[in-house]
Write a protein that holds these residues in place. Structure first.
Motif, PDB file in Angstrom:
ATOM      1  N   HIS A 162       0.962  -1.216  -0.257  1.00 11.81           N
ATOM      2  CA  HIS A 162       0.026  -0.118  -0.120  1.00 11.81           C
ATOM      3  C   HIS A 162       0.799   1.242  -0.105  1.00 11.81           C
ATOM      4  CE1 HIS A 162      -3.127   2.971   1.494  1.00 11.81           C
ATOM      5  NE2 HIS A 162      -3.738   2.177   1.002  1.00 11.81           N
ATOM      6  N   GLU A 163       0.482   2.199  -0.454  1.00 10.21           N
ATOM      7  CA  GLU A 163       1.376   3.370  -0.915  1.00 10.21           C
ATOM      8  C   GLU A 163       1.734   4.092   0.399  1.00 10.21           C
ATOM      9  OE1 GLU A 163       0.878   7.976  -2.564  1.00 10.21           O
ATOM     10  OE2 GLU A 163      -0.086   6.191  -3.709  1.00 10.21           O
ATOM     11  N   GLN A 164       0.787   4.011   1.442  1.00  8.29           N
ATOM     12  CA  GLN A 164       1.283   4.796   2.616  1.00  8.29           C
ATOM     13  C   GLN A 164       1.288   3.538   3.882  1.00  8.29           C
ATOM     14  OE1 GLN A 164       2.169   7.832   3.264  1.00  8.29           O
ATOM     15  NE2 GLN A 164       1.737   7.888   1.043  1.00  8.29           N
ATOM     16  N   GLY A 165       1.541   2.465   3.347  1.00  7.19           N
ATOM     17  CA  GLY A 165       1.770   1.284   4.253  1.00  7.19           C
ATOM     18  C   GLY A 165       3.156   1.369   5.118  1.00  7.19           C
ATOM     19  N   GLY A 166       3.090   0.166   5.840  1.00  8.57           N
ATOM     20  CA  GLY A 166       4.579   0.284   6.538  1.00  8.57           C
ATOM     21  C   GLY A 166       5.563  -0.800   6.027  1.00  8.57           C
ATOM     22  N   ALA A 260       8.101 -12.462  18.431  1.00  7.55           N
ATOM     23  CA  ALA A 260       8.589 -11.254  19.214  1.00  7.55           C
ATOM     24  C   ALA A 260       7.406  -9.941  18.780  1.00  7.55           C
ATOM     25  CB  ALA A 260       9.844 -10.695  19.180  1.00  7.55           C
ATOM     26  N   GLY A 261       6.287 -10.192  19.372  1.00  7.72           N
ATOM     27  CA  GLY A 261       5.247  -9.450  19.310  1.00  7.72           C
ATOM     28  C   GLY A 261       4.410  -9.315  18.130  1.00  7.72           C
ATOM     29  N   HIS A 262       4.673 -10.301  17.386  1.00  4.30           N
ATOM     30  CA  HIS A 262       3.993 -10.267  15.964  1.00  4.30           C
ATOM     31  C   HIS A 262       2.459 -11.015  15.975  1.00  4.30           C
ATOM     32  CE1 HIS A 262       4.579  -9.689  11.533  1.00  4.30           C
ATOM     33  NE2 HIS A 262       3.786 -10.858  11.585  1.00  4.30           N
ATOM     34  N   CYS A 263       1.697 -10.810  14.925  1.00 10.19           N
ATOM     35  CA  CYS A 263       0.595 -11.345  14.714  1.00 10.19           C
ATOM     36  C   CYS A 263       0.630 -12.799  15.015  1.00 10.19           C
ATOM     37  CB  CYS A 263      -0.016 -11.069  13.393  1.00 10.19           C
ATOM     38  SG  CYS A 263      -0.326  -9.322  12.972  1.00 10.19           S
ATOM     39  N   ARG A 264      -0.340 -13.541  15.917  1.00 12.03           N
ATOM     40  CA  ARG A 264       0.153 -14.830  16.033  1.00 12.03           C
ATOM     41  C   ARG A 264      -0.738 -15.676  15.081  1.00 12.03           C
ATOM     42  NH1 ARG A 264      -2.174 -15.208  22.427  1.00 12.03           N
ATOM     43  NH2 ARG A 264      -4.040 -14.574  21.133  1.00 12.03           N
ATOM     44  N   GLY A 310      -1.743  -5.599   8.530  1.00 11.81           N
ATOM     45  CA  GLY A 310      -2.719  -5.075   7.605  1.00 11.81           C
ATOM     46  C   GLY A 310      -3.817  -5.990   7.537  1.00 11.81           C
ATOM     47  N   LEU A 311      -3.845  -7.222   7.423  1.00 14.14           N
ATOM     48  CA  LEU A 311      -4.852  -8.147   7.475  1.00 14.14           C
ATOM     49  C   LEU A 311      -5.848  -7.968   8.963  1.00 14.14           C
ATOM     50  CD1 LEU A 311      -6.658 -10.325   6.308  1.00 14.14           C
ATOM     51  CD2 LEU A 311      -4.905 -11.987   7.216  1.00 14.14           C
ATOM     52  N   MET A 312      -5.208  -7.882  10.121  1.00 14.90           N
ATOM     53  CA  MET A 312      -6.257  -7.884  11.399  1.00 14.90           C
ATOM     54  C   MET A 312      -6.660  -6.698  11.600  1.00 14.90           C
ATOM     55  SD  MET A 312      -4.835  -9.500  14.987  1.00 14.90           S
ATOM     56  CE  MET A 312      -3.475  -8.146  15.200  1.00 14.90           C
ATOM     57  N   GLU A 313      -6.122  -5.520  10.959  1.00 17.18           N
ATOM     58  CA  GLU A 313      -6.473  -4.326  11.112  1.00 17.18           C
ATOM     59  C   GLU A 313      -7.318  -3.568   9.957  1.00 17.18           C
ATOM     60  OE1 GLU A 313      -3.291  -1.653  11.838  1.00 17.18           O
ATOM     61  OE2 GLU A 313      -2.635  -2.629  13.788  1.00 17.18           O
ATOM     62  N   LEU A 314      -7.993  -4.522   9.056  1.00 19.47           N
ATOM     63  CA  LEU A 314      -8.818  -3.982   8.328  1.00 19.47           C
ATOM     64  C   LEU A 314     -10.270  -3.997   8.872  1.00 19.47           C
ATOM     65  CD1 LEU A 314      -9.778  -4.264   5.158  1.00 19.47           C
ATOM     66  CD2 LEU A 314     -10.583  -6.697   5.643  1.00 19.47           C
ATOM     67  N   ASP A 360      -0.143  -2.094   4.065  1.00 20.70           N
ATOM     68  CA  ASP A 360       0.588  -3.468   3.244  1.00 20.70           C
ATOM     69  C   ASP A 360      -0.099  -4.908   3.768  1.00 20.70           C
ATOM     70  OD1 ASP A 360       2.103  -1.653   1.977  1.00 20.70           O
ATOM     71  OD2 ASP A 360       4.015  -1.981   3.181  1.00 20.70           O
ATOM     72  N   ILE A 361      -0.207  -5.585   2.851  1.00 20.38           N
ATOM     73  CA  ILE A 361      -0.772  -6.941   3.426  1.00 20.38           C
ATOM     74  C   ILE A 361       0.445  -8.034   2.865  1.00 20.38           C
ATOM     75  CG2 ILE A 361      -2.262  -8.818   2.759  1.00 20.38           C
ATOM     76  CD1 ILE A 361      -3.539  -6.692   4.566  1.00 20.38           C
TER      77      ILE A 361
END
Length: 371
Positions: A162-166, A260-264, A310-314, A360-361
């Motif tokens: 995504h243009e403004q993704g992380g 380390a704190g990532h999406c499970r 990006g998936l979980m925060e949709l 970003d996905i």
């Protein structure tokens, strides 16, 4: 604070103050009485646009523009020239030196404001296109061209920048003994800054893996080393990242991970789907943070889905975010499809009022084929 900064260079005090007053309603305006003063102002803050008279004492407008074009940091500043000289030779000289616009005194203020607005819009559009191009380039560098191919396993991944993704990143490394390290991460932040740090971060991870794998195959040991790097490296010391590091052994049908704190991740069998619950502190926060290894058995038909936030925060239709539980649901819906990653993403968007993802996905699907 005004969004754009404009430098007005004009030796006539009446015209200078008029421009400062009218432009100051919309922009952050600074002034100079000649080219030498203007160069000092530019040293303090590079403006988004310069409006300059041509005929001035000490340093005229053409000399000012020439001095700025000689510096790589200032050569692209847009110029509008104001002058009482209406002759064609002045216009031709301005065209040769790259003047963006040319207005003859006395000028209509509304016309000037309109030209300023259009020119700044054009600069913004160019900058957005440039940022998008650089962002796409960084995003491509954060991903492999393809995934590993292993008999008895189906491995797929999907990435959408995504243009403004992380700073989403994914990489994999095959070891000498035929096992694989899979690295998935998300460097905190948005836009080009996050993508740049993600690229630097991934470069270090690649080097660290090659060095540490000679001593240990423990994801947790590698994670501890990366955490130390983030805290001690001068470039990356203010960088924070969630990170999922997995050691996949197709021979023993096991997957050992450190999170380390990532999406499970979501672990699926024909009977259902569950969250791989373990997670430690994100990287870059504490020097003495500890990380643990967790092992999973990949029995026939077992699938694992790893993804970035990006998936979980949709956004979901009820006004909340999709969230971890609904990710688990859509992952299980995709289980058994010919293209499970596409099916997962489609199922997620069906639960959202949006027709595309807002960040970003990155999604990875690793499945052991049924017996």
């Amino acid at each position: 604070m005004a969004e754009h900064a404009i430098l007005v260079v004009e030796d006539d005090s009446t015209v200078r103050e008029l421009l400062k007053y009218r432009l100051g309603k919309h922009y952050d305006v600074r002034t100079a009485t000649n080219g030498e003063e203007a160069l000092s102002e530019v040293d303090e803050q590079i403006p988004d646009l310069i409006i300059s008279d041509i005929m001035m004492p000490k340093m005229d407008g053409f000399a000012l523009q020439s001095a700025l074009q000689a510096d790589k940091n200032t050569r692209v500043i847009p110029f509008i020239f104001l002058t009482a000289r209406a002759d064609e030779s002045a216009r031709q000289e301005g065209a040769r030196t790259g003047v963006d616009d040319y207005i003859t005194k006395p000028f209509d203020m509304e016309q000037l404001l309109s030209r300023v607005e259009r020119l700044l819009e054009r600069v913004e559009m160019f900058q957005s296109q440039l940022d998008a191009e650089i962002g796409r380039d960084f995003s491509n560098r954060l991903l492999p061209d393809e995934g590993p191919t292993v008999d008895g396993y189906d491995f797929r991944f999907h990435s959408e920048a995504h243009e403004q993704g992380g700073g989403d990143l994914f990489d994999w490394t095959e070891t000498d003994d035929g096992t694989y390290f899979l690295t998935i991460g998300d460097v905190m932040g948005k836009g080009l800054r996050a993508k740049f740090y993600a690229y630097s971060f991934l470069s270090y991870v690649r080097g660290t893996l090659h060095t540490l794998l000679e001593e240990s195959s423990s994801p947790a040991a590698v994670m501890a080393s990366i955490n130390t790097m983030l805290l001690e490296d001068e470039v990356l010391e203010d960088t924070f990242a969630s990170f999922l590091l997995m050691h996949w052994d197709p021979r023993s049908h096991t997957l050992t991970y450190s999170n380390a704190g990532h999406c499970r991740p979501v672990l699926m069998t024909p009977e259902g789907a569950e969250i791989a619950e373990h997670s430690d502190l994100i990287l870059g926060l504490e020097a003495d943070a500890s990380f643990a290894d967790v092992s999973l058995d990949l029995t026939p038909g077992t699938a694992l889905v790893a993804y970035t936030d990006g998936l979980m925060e949709l956004p979901a239709r009820d006004g909340s975010m999709l969230g971890e539980e609904r990710v688990r649901e859509v992952a299980f819906e995709a289980y058994g499809h010919d293209d499970p990653v596409d099916a997962l993403l489609e199922a997620a968007l069906e639960r959202s009022p949006r027709d595309e993802f807002q960040d970003d996905i990155l999604a990875i699907w690793l499945q052991r084929e049924p017996a």
